[in-house]
Design an enzyme around this catalytic site. Structure first.
Site, PDB file in Angstrom:
ATOM      1  N   ASP A   7      -4.635   3.317   0.424  1.00 13.57           N
ATOM      2  CA  ASP A   7      -3.393   4.013   0.732  1.00 13.57           C
ATOM      3  C   ASP A   7      -2.476   4.106  -0.480  1.00 13.57           C
ATOM      4  OD1 ASP A   7      -3.491   4.961   3.399  1.00 13.57           O
ATOM      5  OD2 ASP A   7      -3.560   2.880   4.053  1.00 13.57           O
ATOM      6  N   CYS A  45      -7.459  -5.473  -1.242  1.00 15.85           N
ATOM      7  CA  CYS A  45      -8.446  -5.275  -0.186  1.00 15.85           C
ATOM      8  C   CYS A  45      -8.849  -3.824   0.019  1.00 15.85           C
ATOM      9  CB  CYS A  45      -7.971  -5.886   1.127  1.00 15.85           C
ATOM     10  SG  CYS A  45      -6.444  -5.148   1.728  1.00 15.85           S
ATOM     11  N   GLU A  58       0.816  -1.220   0.000  1.00  9.13           N
ATOM     12  CA  GLU A  58       0.000   0.000   0.000  1.00  9.13           C
ATOM     13  C   GLU A  58       0.850   1.270   0.000  1.00  9.13           C
ATOM     14  OE1 GLU A  58      -2.577   0.119   3.444  1.00  9.13           O
ATOM     15  OE2 GLU A  58      -1.057  -0.745   4.747  1.00  9.13           O
TER      16      GLU A  58
END
Ligand code: PEP
Ligand code: MG
Length: 596
Positions: free
Chosen positions: A473, A520, A449
């Site tokens: 992120d 995710c 991320e």
């Protein structure tokens, strides 16, 4: 609020938990009491007042500890934790010492002193920009209200047993609902919905209601004053609309909406147990994102094949101290037991930045100048080894109860991964020394991320067992935009070429090292991107429960080959806007019926 000609009244609140409900109002008196204000004539009276305050504080603490003990059993530890936060507030010098000082120095009665302090503390919170923290004003209010009610000898709590006497199918209407109220009311799903005058989407009641799929509206103005017990109330937890004493036509509309929801629910159930395999036989596992253990049944009901992201920082919800090893262990064990043999990916604490719903202790910690770029997630854990060890020992102990995987967030390079693994190793040694069992092989993965991790994916893949791409992120850091800042939200573009390239590089690196790669972030659950993600050859997508059936329908009607072809066309374009237009057109043309 707007009265209509027909006699019905409409309130525009904030949708806090989606769904439509129609039922009789059950009003709960949670409005502020009018309290006595008087000056104390002499020292004897101030001493007596100090005594009254002390007793009310002790009684409040006792009540909260009793509720906590009850809800810890029925609702799980996170909900008990919020009650701990309230108990801590009862001991916070900013509340207690200040009230004592007002009694002594200004010679005012205890109720007045508490109200004045609460007002001052709430004002201090008002200046905070972050929604989450601003809403914590409500917690100060709940605590102050409890103390004042105890000073006045009023009934403070719904009796948990009384939960049963609240008529089934009613819509609870209150000025506000405390976490203690929430835990009682949301039991057994007997309440059809709820409406509160104040509160926001991240108030505890809203979070619990969403987890339980109970429709709710918050911030509905003077609803609790104007709605009478027994009024017929219709609510739409999506739009925030509340209609009191609806006309026949309005009732019909709400019933229609309920019927549509039911049909959608049934359609979902029909495909729930079908495999998520594309028309050209590519399996894309659909997993669920979890914040509270109450969400597990809903994830299973929507067909999640496992949990791809358990955001364990929610165990910190409104508390001042880190969870103990035992609390971690109990929480994970409960989730694992509910998930059977399905994989459960426990992400270690992503604390720091704006991710920490901290309690009163938040005031004690200095805010970092650039929290998103600061001591967050694995960086925070590596600096706070005791916090990290407690979690990892809890994780290991729980590992014997199911198919557990552990995942480190915000990894930016191999050194950090190695350090985190070393702490895990220490946790293993510690438990071995104590003779505590844990699963011998636990897959260890990382969130990809940060752009640093994405571009070092080949190196990282060599030393971990799986990846999960956190686009929330990854986009924030790639585009240099604060994901909380609305001013730059227009730059939040999952289909920006830099994001696509990083995903592709990460997937290729993972597959070259023969490890699976999931996604995710929110991008994973948006059906508009499903074909693209199939083309990018991800192995799994993890998302909120409600998105799983929709994404599954698209996967089952698409081919990975079409996804790859679409990607080829996308890469020929130059701007994110052009790419978005192409993807939208393509998705509308292919899946218009599914996307609606
Ligand atoms: C992400 O960053 O995409 C992610 C899933 O983690 P979080 O939203 O919890 O930061
Ligand atoms: Mg993240």
């Amino acid at each position: 609020m707007s009265p209509s000609k027909s006699g019905s009244t409409v309130f525009a609140g904030i949708g806090a938990s989606a769904g439509v409900a129609l039922g009789r109002a059950y009003t709960l008196d949670r409005s502020r009491l009018s309290f006595p204000k008087y000056r104390l004539p002499n020292d004897d009276e101030t001493a007596r007042e100090q005594m009254r305050l002390k007793t009310a504080l002790e009684l409040s603490d006792l009540q909260l500890s009793e509720i906590k003990a009850k809800v810890a059993q029925t609702e799980g530890p996170e909900h008990a934790l919020i009650l701990d936060a309230h108990r801590l507030m009862l001991k916070d010098p900013m509340l207690v010492e200040e009230a004592r000082r007002l009694i002594d120095e200004e010679r005012i009665n205890a109720e007045w002193a508490i109200r004045r302090v609460v007002k001052k503390l709430k004002t201090a919170f008002e200046d905070i920009e972050d929604d989450y923290f601003r809403e914590r004003r409500a917690d100060i209010e709940f605590v102050g209200d409890r103390v004042v009610r105890n000073l006045m000898g009023h009934v403070v709590d719904l009796d948990p047993e009384q939960g049963d006497s609240i008529p089934a199918g009613c819509v609870v209407v209150a000025h506000d609902l405390s976490p203690a109220d929430a835990t009682v009311l949301m039991r057994k799903g007997q309440v059809a919905g709820f409406v509160t005058d104040v509160g926001g989407q991240t108030s505890h009641m809203a979070i619990v209601a969403r987890a339980r799929e109970i429709p709710g509206v918050v911030g509905a103005g003077r609803a609790s004053e104007l709605i009478k017990r027994g009024d017929l109330v219709a609510i739409d937890g999506q739009t925030g609309q509340v209609v009191v004493n609806p006309t026949d036509e309005q009732i019909h509309q709400f019933q229609e909406a309920m019927r549509r929801n039911l049909v959608a629910e049934q359609a979902m159930l029909r495909i729930r147990d079908l495999p998520t395999v594309s028309a050209d036989q590519v399996h894309l596992a659909l997993l669920g994102n979890l914040e509270f253990m109450e969400q597990v049944p809903s994830l299973l009901a929507h067909g999640a094949e496992g949990i791809g992201l358990y955001r364990t920082e929610f165990l910190f919800l409104e508390r001042d101290t880190p969870p103990t090893e035992e609390e971690h262990y109990l929480a994970y064990r409960s989730v694992l037991e509910q998930m059977g043999s399905r994989p459960v990916t426990i992400r270690t604490l992503d604390l720091g930045a704006d991710k920490v719903p901290r309690g009163p202790g938040a005031r004690k910690r200095e805010r970092e100048p650039n929290p998103a770029l600061g001591l967050r997630a694995v960086r925070y854990c590596l600096k706070n080894r005791d916090v990290f060890m407690a979690q990892l020992c809890g994780v290991l102990r729980a590992s014997v109860y199911g198919n557990l995987r552990v995942m480190f967030p915000m990894i930016s390079g191999l050194t950090e991964l190695r350090e985190a693994r070393a702490v895990l190793e220490r946790a293993r040694e510690e438990l071995t020394r104590q003779g505590v069992p844990f699963a011998p092989k636990i897959p260890v993965g990382i969130m990809v991320e940060t752009p640093a991790a994405a571009m070092a994916a080949d190196k990282l893949a060599a030393e971990c067992d799986f990846f999960s791409i956190g686009t929330n992120d990854l986009i924030q850091y790639s585009m240099a935009i604060d994901r909380q800042n609305r001013e730059v939200a227009y730059l939040y573009r999952p289909l920006h070429i830099s994001i696509l390239r990083q995903i592709e590089f990460t997937v290729k690196a993972a597959h070259a090292a023969q490890i699976p790669v999931a996604m995710c972030g929110e991008m994973a659950g948006d059906p508009m991107y499903t074909l693209v993600l199939l083309g990018l050859e991800l192995d799994a997508l993890s998302m909120v429960a409600s998105q799983i059936p929709l994404v599954k329908r698209i996967v089952r009607n698409a081919t990975a080959e079409d996804g790859r072809k679409l990607l080829e066309q996308m890469y020929k374009l130059n701007t994110a806007e052009e790419i978005e237009r192409l993807v939208h057109q393509e998705m509308k043309a292919r899946f218009g019926d599914v996307l609606g």
